[in-house]
Motif scaffolding. Structure first.
Motif, mmCIF file in Angstrom:
data_model
loop_
_atom_site.group_PDB
_atom_site.id
_atom_site.type_symbol
_atom_site.label_atom_id
_atom_site.label_comp_id
_atom_site.label_asym_id
_atom_site.label_seq_id
_atom_site.Cartn_x
_atom_site.Cartn_y
_atom_site.Cartn_z
ATOM 1 N N CYS A 1 -14.625 11.004 -9.683
ATOM 2 C CA CYS A 1 -13.378 10.313 -9.356
ATOM 3 C C CYS A 1 -12.370 10.448 -10.495
ATOM 4 C CB CYS A 1 -13.656 8.847 -9.048
ATOM 5 S SG CYS A 1 -12.190 7.885 -8.650
ATOM 6 N N ALA A 2 -12.853 10.372 -11.726
ATOM 7 C CA ALA A 2 -11.948 10.454 -12.876
ATOM 8 C C ALA A 2 -11.260 11.810 -12.979
ATOM 9 C CB ALA A 2 -12.721 10.168 -14.165
ATOM 10 N N GLN A 3 -11.811 12.835 -12.325
ATOM 11 C CA GLN A 3 -11.212 14.170 -12.333
ATOM 12 C C GLN A 3 -10.369 14.440 -11.097
ATOM 13 O OE1 GLN A 3 -15.202 15.868 -12.856
ATOM 14 N NE2 GLN A 3 -14.440 16.920 -14.698
ATOM 15 N N SER A 4 -10.261 13.448 -10.230
ATOM 16 C CA SER A 4 -9.463 13.556 -9.011
ATOM 17 C C SER A 4 -8.282 12.608 -9.137
ATOM 18 C CB SER A 4 -10.314 13.183 -7.785
ATOM 19 O OG SER A 4 -9.517 13.074 -6.627
ATOM 20 N N GLY A 5 -7.076 13.149 -9.177
ATOM 21 C CA GLY A 5 -5.907 12.326 -9.439
ATOM 22 C C GLY A 5 -5.726 11.194 -8.460
ATOM 23 N N PHE A 6 -5.779 11.481 -7.168
ATOM 24 C CA PHE A 6 -5.509 10.418 -6.204
ATOM 25 C C PHE A 6 -6.630 9.381 -6.177
ATOM 26 C CE2 PHE A 6 -8.274 12.762 -3.343
ATOM 27 C CZ PHE A 6 -8.759 11.805 -2.454
ATOM 28 N N CYS A 7 -7.879 9.799 -6.466
ATOM 29 C CA CYS A 7 -8.963 8.827 -6.561
ATOM 30 C C CYS A 7 -8.713 7.887 -7.738
ATOM 31 C CB CYS A 7 -10.295 9.540 -6.725
ATOM 32 S SG CYS A 7 -11.724 8.435 -6.748
ATOM 33 N N THR A 8 -8.337 8.473 -8.864
ATOM 34 C CA THR A 8 -8.044 7.656 -10.039
ATOM 35 C C THR A 8 -6.900 6.686 -9.768
ATOM 36 O OG1 THR A 8 -8.796 9.417 -11.519
ATOM 37 C CG2 THR A 8 -7.348 7.754 -12.457
ATOM 38 N N ARG A 9 -5.852 7.169 -9.111
ATOM 39 C CA ARG A 9 -4.690 6.313 -8.855
ATOM 40 C C ARG A 9 -5.038 5.149 -7.928
ATOM 41 N NH1 ARG A 9 -2.393 11.456 -8.119
ATOM 42 N NH2 ARG A 9 -1.969 11.103 -5.896
ATOM 43 N N ASN A 10 -5.799 5.433 -6.876
ATOM 44 C CA ASN A 10 -6.134 4.357 -5.938
ATOM 45 C C ASN A 10 -7.113 3.362 -6.543
ATOM 46 O OD1 ASN A 10 -5.063 4.611 -2.925
ATOM 47 N ND2 ASN A 10 -5.235 6.676 -3.782
ATOM 48 N N ARG A 11 -8.045 3.863 -7.337
ATOM 49 C CA ARG A 11 -8.949 2.935 -8.028
ATOM 50 C C ARG A 11 -8.183 2.089 -9.049
ATOM 51 N NH1 ARG A 11 -15.066 4.186 -9.880
ATOM 52 N NH2 ARG A 11 -16.033 3.228 -8.067
ATOM 53 N N ALA A 12 -7.226 2.716 -9.731
ATOM 54 C CA ALA A 12 -6.421 1.967 -10.691
ATOM 55 C C ALA A 12 -5.595 0.894 -9.993
ATOM 56 C CB ALA A 12 -5.504 2.925 -11.450
ATOM 57 N N TYR A 13 -5.114 1.200 -8.808
ATOM 58 C CA TYR A 13 -4.367 0.209 -8.028
ATOM 59 C C TYR A 13 -5.271 -0.977 -7.681
ATOM 60 C CZ TYR A 13 -0.901 -1.360 -4.573
ATOM 61 O OH TYR A 13 0.045 -2.079 -3.868
ATOM 62 N N ALA A 14 -6.530 -0.684 -7.319
ATOM 63 C CA ALA A 14 -7.483 -1.766 -7.048
ATOM 64 C C ALA A 14 -7.758 -2.574 -8.309
ATOM 65 C CB ALA A 14 -8.778 -1.182 -6.484
ATOM 66 N N ASP A 15 -7.829 -1.895 -9.461
ATOM 67 C CA ASP A 15 -8.010 -2.612 -10.731
ATOM 68 C C ASP A 15 -6.833 -3.543 -10.986
ATOM 69 O OD1 ASP A 15 -10.404 -1.349 -11.224
ATOM 70 O OD2 ASP A 15 -9.513 0.228 -12.463
ATOM 71 N N LEU A 16 -5.630 -3.043 -10.753
ATOM 72 C CA LEU A 16 -4.441 -3.855 -10.957
ATOM 73 C C LEU A 16 -4.486 -5.104 -10.078
ATOM 74 C CD1 LEU A 16 -1.588 -4.146 -12.222
ATOM 75 C CD2 LEU A 16 -0.720 -2.873 -10.244
ATOM 76 N N ALA A 17 -4.887 -4.925 -8.822
ATOM 77 C CA ALA A 17 -4.972 -6.069 -7.906
ATOM 78 C C ALA A 17 -5.982 -7.094 -8.390
ATOM 79 C CB ALA A 17 -5.339 -5.578 -6.507
ATOM 80 N N SER A 18 -7.147 -6.622 -8.845
ATOM 81 C CA SER A 18 -8.195 -7.557 -9.270
ATOM 82 C C SER A 18 -7.853 -8.251 -10.578
ATOM 83 C CB SER A 18 -9.535 -6.829 -9.401
ATOM 84 O OG SER A 18 -9.494 -5.884 -10.447
ATOM 85 N N GLU A 19 -7.036 -7.597 -11.423
ATOM 86 C CA GLU A 19 -6.695 -8.153 -12.726
ATOM 87 C C GLU A 19 -5.427 -9.008 -12.687
ATOM 88 O OE1 GLU A 19 -6.372 -4.668 -15.075
ATOM 89 O OE2 GLU A 19 -8.510 -4.132 -14.840
ATOM 90 N N THR A 20 -4.721 -9.014 -11.560
ATOM 91 C CA THR A 20 -3.471 -9.748 -11.451
ATOM 92 C C THR A 20 -3.684 -11.057 -10.710
ATOM 93 O OG1 THR A 20 -2.236 -7.664 -11.387
ATOM 94 C CG2 THR A 20 -1.082 -9.648 -10.640
ATOM 95 N N PRO A 21 -3.436 -12.192 -11.338
ATOM 96 C CA PRO A 21 -3.587 -13.477 -10.633
ATOM 97 C C PRO A 21 -2.657 -13.543 -9.419
ATOM 98 C CG PRO A 21 -3.349 -13.815 -13.007
ATOM 99 C CD PRO A 21 -3.027 -12.367 -12.745
ATOM 100 N N ASP A 22 -3.173 -14.113 -8.342
ATOM 101 C CA ASP A 22 -2.383 -14.312 -7.113
ATOM 102 C C ASP A 22 -1.770 -13.009 -6.595
ATOM 103 O OD1 ASP A 22 -2.836 -17.111 -7.278
ATOM 104 O OD2 ASP A 22 -1.204 -17.247 -8.755
ATOM 105 N N TRP A 23 -2.551 -11.946 -6.709
ATOM 106 C CA TRP A 23 -2.077 -10.648 -6.198
ATOM 107 C C TRP A 23 -1.779 -10.749 -4.708
ATOM 108 C CZ3 TRP A 23 -0.791 -5.722 -7.618
ATOM 109 C CH2 TRP A 23 -0.800 -4.744 -6.606
#
Length: 921
Positions: free
Chosen positions: A16-38
């Motif tokens: 996944c780390a070598q696939s751009g869109f996989c990395t981006r979508n996983r990062a978006y999920a990280d942002l959601a989980s790390e943001t209060p009241d997402w």
């Protein structure tokens, strides 16, 4: 086959780390989980909603909230999106989302290949209603039992059955759509600061090893979270060498660090217990719990990754909820939801869209003998003679690439196979067939007629510069047929005509290998994503369906080569949703190891649950040299795979069934003969699969959906609803732990000994057999005379093995047709239902297409006999049997096994094509 003989090289395939869109979508999920009241930044405009003729449409807007403002670049620079919700006449729901006015149109042609017919909207729904919470609800289904509840802000769709939440889209707010855009459109420094630029990684070009993916269209991936409320177990999304119940990839205690990947690849000696992509992809997932079942089909053929996480239920229940996160690189967001209510209903709904399995010719469910390679016509004759000498039945002998003239498909090696027609006729005289390999890569050769024609007609895949793509495969420098081009499909099919495929006959069938497609010089050993197909469709958009299109074109060729249409047989390695319409598949290049043997069971069960029941694993393992015990145990299990083939690598030692000597020859012979004795059952199950969409071999939970102990059980399985099979996958084992489900009796298939469920029991599994048990309440049709092939069995009488339940009842079916043509579609078949009630066995016809016309098959075979009937599990003795109005003595007397009476009627002589009754007195 694979490129080399060695363990899988992980470095050849992306993480996944070598696939751009996989990395981006996983990062978006990280942002959601790390943001209060997402909250999801997507909003549905209430004023835009329209419901007409079963289709709800509306405007979906990307309007970042405070919590999601750092992710504006994920889609904020688009004028808006369209939402479509289609209520279908089979009670399924289709959900589509795409840009309203895209700068570049996404590929949206998958439905032409995947769906079997135009979709029909339902009229069974209530008008749109809005409640006090601002939710809009549509009630649909024949009893209005299903509901789609739509929330405007943040956007969400919840599906309910009888008011119970069953599936939710975008509950976690991970909907993300990358609008096609010019490179300088994105300049959000906040995103790069917050997520170390992961939300923009690989958007414009991407390098893997020495190959650059140019991404001429820019970023166009999309993702969505799909939640299964209070459902802990989800299944499907093959192909992976993993467990039946899918493992977690996110959250505390995640069992995998990588998401499940769907991207058809040539991965030889694949890893066990891994979410790595393999040869086929079916983006269908089934969720099941004790009180609900739901299915999702993500109709997209681009590279797709799926994360799975278990979270606490919001209702306070002890059950966990499964949240999945799906993301694809290209195409449109197009998914189907199936609410059942049972898994059998779901698979029928699903197969009504993508098609059920094609009913194969009867020979195809016999035993297949293959290796890379039987090197000459003399070799073929000697192998065939070996089966005769050792009295081992088989139906098909296979030839790999070395049979061709210089690896030019549709040709024969002139010295090694000088008279291929005579060779095929020799096998046909014993009722046997032959299969030859034909792959999608075509040798670049100015004297090779296939290469010349395809070049002249511009039927090859192009590179990103719109020049013919040139890659390396078995013949050396090769080109790949572009099956996205309708002209290419018809042209390819025409190559199978007898005047073009010189040396072929109507008993020669086809094996499509390497059709992921495998390209030795390509990125991840496949075609570059920026390769171009017909109408400038990028390969990235259709990669996962390429092999299925090739499979379809081959099946078309085998069907139309005869004036009187004949059912095709084509084996394919790559597959997608819909591949079941064209033939069988197998699990790819496995290894001669106990671990690969064991994982074959959950792999095949998973593939069957995803709508593709005609599958098998190479018996004995493709790579390496199996020890005699492993080979024997694999034959014993393989006899219960829907597709039963032994196969071996070029560098492996010869391992025809008799080469290891006794006792192994006898044990393997017995396993293969068991398969042949049960061919009437197998053919009947294939007919059921072709009409109902159900798997042929089934996970235990499929037959026992309320038994939670079966939900993660993947080391034993059911054949239909009647037989329980437990493969022995451990060296030196003499006993097996078998779970007997239900509060009923189970009868040993070989000696009739009785076990009673529920619970685990240790049962003998000596070297000569594996545990196989018949379920009480079932009737199994058999043919018991040993023959050299299935063709030679077609006039043999039948045995009915009846295992009555605690109420003294049982039922079963038998399906018969000519085994070759399509005449069964017009009603030329026999379908009988057998039932035992009140100590009376009856036979009646279930042929719904009977007419005054006397069909050919029915006329020829309706006089076939049920010669022998075995009753097991009777609660009391039987003094005599009355067949119709004719008293018949019970010749075998009475035996008692486990406190149950067994009665055998050895000369029943009942015509299979007529109604009759047998009464026990």
């Amino acid at each position: 086959m694979a490129l080399v003989v060695s363990a899988v090289k992980r470095e050849d395939f992306k993480s996944c780390a070598q696939s751009g869109f996989c990395t981006r979508n996983r990062a978006y999920a990280d942002l959601a989980s790390e943001t209060p009241d997402w909250e999801s930044p997507f909003r549905l405009d209430p004023a835009s909603l329209q419901l007409e003729d079963g289709i709800l449409t509306g405007d979906l807007m990307h309007t970042p909230t405070t919590s999601s403002s750092s992710a504006e670049s994920s889609g904020a620079l688009n004028d808006g999106y369209t939402l479509e919700i289609h209520l279908l006449d089979n009670d399924a729901v289709r959900v589509r989302m795409s840009e309203r006015d895209p700068k570049r149109r996404r590929y949206d042609g998958l439905h032409k290949t995947v769906l079997v017919k135009p979709l029909i909207s339902s009229s069974q729904y209530d008008h749109l209603a809005r409640d006090e919470n601002g939710l809009f609800t549509i009630n649909y289904g024949s009893q209005r039992q299903n509901s789609a509840r739509i929330r405007f802000a943040p956007f969400q769709i919840e599906f309910l059955v009888d008011g119970v939440s069953t599936l939710v889209l975008n509950e976690g707010g991970l909907l993300k759509i990358e609008a096609a855009q010019a490179r300088n459109d994105v300049a959000d420094t906040r995103t790069r600061a917050l997520l170390e630029r992961r939300l923009e990684q690989g958007m414009w070009s991407e390098r893997f090893k020495d190959i650059v993916d140019t991404k001429p269209r820019g970023p166009e991936s999309f993702g969505l979270d799909i939640t299964f409320p209070e459902i802990e177990d989800v299944y499907g999304i093959p192909e992976h060498a993993s467990s039946l119940s899918l493992k977690t990839t996110r959250g505390p205690g995640a069992q995998y660090t990588e998401p499940y990947r769907l991207y058809n690849l040539d991965v030889f000696e694949y890893e066990i217990d891994s979410p790595m992509a393999l040869y086929g992809s079916i983006p269908f997932m089934l969720g099941h719990s004790k009180d609900k079942t739901v299915g999702v089909f993500w109709m997209n053929a681009a590279e797709t990754w799926i994360d799975i996480e278990k979270i606490k239920s919001t209702s306070g229940s002890n059950r966990k909820t499964t949240r999945t996160h799906w993301y694809s690189e290209a195409g449109v967001l197009d998914l189907f939801v199936f609410l059942g209510p049972t898994h059998r209903d779901i698979l029928k709904q699903y197969s009504s869209l993508v098609g059920a399995t094609a009913l194969p010719q009867s020979f195809a469910i016999g035993y297949h003998q293959c290796r890379w390679n039987y090197i000459s016509q003399k070799d073929v004759t000697e192998v065939d003679a070996g089966f005769e000498k050792h009295e081992i039945p088989y139906d098909v002998l296979w030839l790999d690439i070395e049979h061709t003239d210089g690896k030019r498909y549709f040709t024969w090696h002139p010295e090694q196979f000088p008279d291929p027609i005579d060779m095929q006729l020799h096998l046909a005289s014993k009722g046997r067939k032959m299969v030859t390999i034909i792959d999608p890569h075509i040798k670049m050769d100015k004297e090779y007629h296939v290469s010349i024609e395809a070049t002249d007609k511009s039927l090859f895949v192009m590179n990103s510069l719109l020049s013919p793509f040139d890659g390396w495969c078995w013949p050396g420098s090769s080109q790949w047929v572009d099956f996205e081009n309708p002209r290419a499909k018809d042209w390819w099919a025409s190559q199978f005509s007898y005047d073009r495929y010189i040396g072929s006959t109507n008993t020669l069938f086809t094996w499509n290998d390497m059709n992921e497609p495998s390209v030795f010089t390509g990125p991840e050993i496949t075609l570059p994503k920026d390769a171009m197909h017909h109408n400038r469709v990028e390969h990235r958009s259709i990669h996962n369906i390429y092999g299925a299109m090739f499979h379809a074109a081959t099946a078309q060729g085998l069907t139309t080569r005869n004036e009187t249409l004949q059912r095709p047989f084509v084996l394919s390695r790559a597959f997608f949703a819909g591949s079941q319409r064209y033939g069988a598949i197998w699990t790819g290049d496995n290894k001669a190891s106990w671990e690969h043997f064991a994982v074959a069971t959950p792999m095949l069960l998973t593939i069957g649950l995803a709508g593709l029941p005609f599958s098998g694993a190479d018996v004995g393992g493709f790579f390496g040299d199996p020890e005699p015990e492993l080979l024997t145990r694999w034959y014993q299990a393989g006899a219960f795979y829907p597709f039963f083939r032994a196969h071996a690598h070029l560098d492996s030692k010869r391992r025809e069934p008799w080469l290891f000597g006794e006792p192994y020859t006898s044990q393997i012979r017995a396993a293969i003969r068991t398969r042949y004795s049960l061919l009437p059952l197998w053919y009947t199950l294939f007919q059921e699969a072709s009409t109902e969409g159900v798997p042929i071999i089934r996970p235990m939970f499929f037959e026992f959906p309320s038994d939670e102990l079966t939900y993660r059980m993947d080391d034993q399985f059911m054949v239909g609803d009647a037989l329980l099979v437990k493969p022995v996958t451990t060296a030196g084992a003499t006993h097996s732990e078998v779970y007997f489900a239900g509060n009923e009796k189970w009868f040993d298939f070989y000696d009739g000994q009785v076990k009673r469920g529920p619970g685990v029991q240790s049962v003998p599994s000596p070297a000569y057999k594996i545990p196989v048990y018949q379920r009480a309440g079932t009737i199994i049709p058999k043919r018991e005379k040993p023959r050299r092939s299935s063709k030679e069995m077609e006039n043999d009488p039948f045995t009915l093995v009846i295992a009555v339940d605690s109420n003294g009842e049982a039922s079963g079916r038998l399906y018969l047709d000519d085994g070759e043509s399509f005449e069964y579609t017009r009603g030329d078949y026999i379908l009988r239902e057998f039932k035992v009630q009140g100590r009376v066995l009856t036979s009646r016809s279930l042929n719904r297409q009977e007419s005054e016309t006397e069909w050919s098959f029915i006329r020829r075979f309706s006089s076939l006999k049920v010669e022998r009937i075995v009753f097991q599990g009777l609660s009391g003795p039987v003094s005599r049997v009355v067949i119709g109005d004719r008293p018949t003595a019970v010749e075998s007397g009475h035996d008692v096994a486990g406190g149950q009476y067994v009665v055998v009627v050895s000369k029943a002589n009942l015509p299979i094509g007529q109604d009759w009754s047998v009464t026990l007195l």
